[in-house]
Design an enzyme around this catalytic site. Structure first.
Site, mmCIF file in Angstrom:
data_model
loop_
_atom_site.group_PDB
_atom_site.id
_atom_site.type_symbol
_atom_site.label_atom_id
_atom_site.label_comp_id
_atom_site.label_asym_id
_atom_site.label_seq_id
_atom_site.Cartn_x
_atom_site.Cartn_y
_atom_site.Cartn_z
ATOM 1 N N GLU A 110 0.790 -1.079 -0.092
ATOM 2 C CA GLU A 110 -0.005 0.050 -0.113
ATOM 3 C C GLU A 110 0.890 1.220 -0.095
ATOM 4 O OE1 GLU A 110 -0.590 -2.460 2.569
ATOM 5 O OE2 GLU A 110 -2.615 -3.146 1.880
ATOM 6 N N TYR A 115 7.614 2.240 -7.689
ATOM 7 C CA TYR A 115 6.856 0.817 -7.700
ATOM 8 C C TYR A 115 6.630 0.529 -9.241
ATOM 9 C CZ TYR A 115 6.572 1.652 -2.571
ATOM 10 O OH TYR A 115 7.046 1.969 -1.487
ATOM 11 N N ASN A 147 1.833 9.859 -2.515
ATOM 12 C CA ASN A 147 3.180 9.703 -2.599
ATOM 13 C C ASN A 147 3.763 9.468 -4.171
ATOM 14 O OD1 ASN A 147 5.949 9.246 -2.300
ATOM 15 N ND2 ASN A 147 5.375 7.739 -0.199
#
Length: 144
Positions: free
Chosen positions: A104, A116, A109
């Protein structure tokens, strides 16, 4: 030179201080210490001249890896350290038998989301009001 190695007890205090500087709800030294001794967890620490500057970790839950922490101390951000750590974590996780990874991340962000995505994660859902201080949605990301 930056080295990446498995988190050990001697690194826990420094890593928890990095968390405190980075997050509004950081993990404690005790939380990290539990992970050092958890046979279903793998935590890596990046060091500069032997001093911890970053950490990331995964818990193996029946072949699925829950990435619980990725943090790089502010002076070292934007230098590829997070990507190197995450790549090594994913590789070592596969060696542990992990077939898919999830995490998560705060919706705001952008730097972490970019990291990611570069690692192959995709957004598959939203956890409404998942985070506190401030309250914010969390994106659920997977790498399968």
């Amino acid at each position: 030179m930056i080295t990446i190695e498995e988190l050990e007890e001697k690194d826990v205090a420094a890593v928890s201080q990095i968390e405190e500087r980075a997050f509004s709800m950081p993990w404690s030294a005790g939380d990290f210490l539990q992970m050092v001794h958890n046979e279903n967890a793998l935590y890596l620490v990046a060091k500069s001249e032997g001093i911890p500057i970053a950490c990331c970790g995964v818990r193996n839950i029946l072949g699925e890896g829950e990435i619980t922490n990725v943090v790089v101390d502010k002076p070292y951000r934007g230098k590829g350290i997070g990507g190197r750590m995450l790549s090594e974590l994913l590789e070592k996780g596969k060696q542990m038998g992990i077939e898919a990874f999830t995490l998560e991340v705060r919706k705001s962000n952008e730097a972490a989301i970019c990291l990611y995505k570069k690692a192959g994660f995709v957004t598959e859902g939203i956890r409404k009001n998942f985070y506190e201080k401030p309250v914010e949605d969390g994106l659920i990301m997977w790498k399968r």
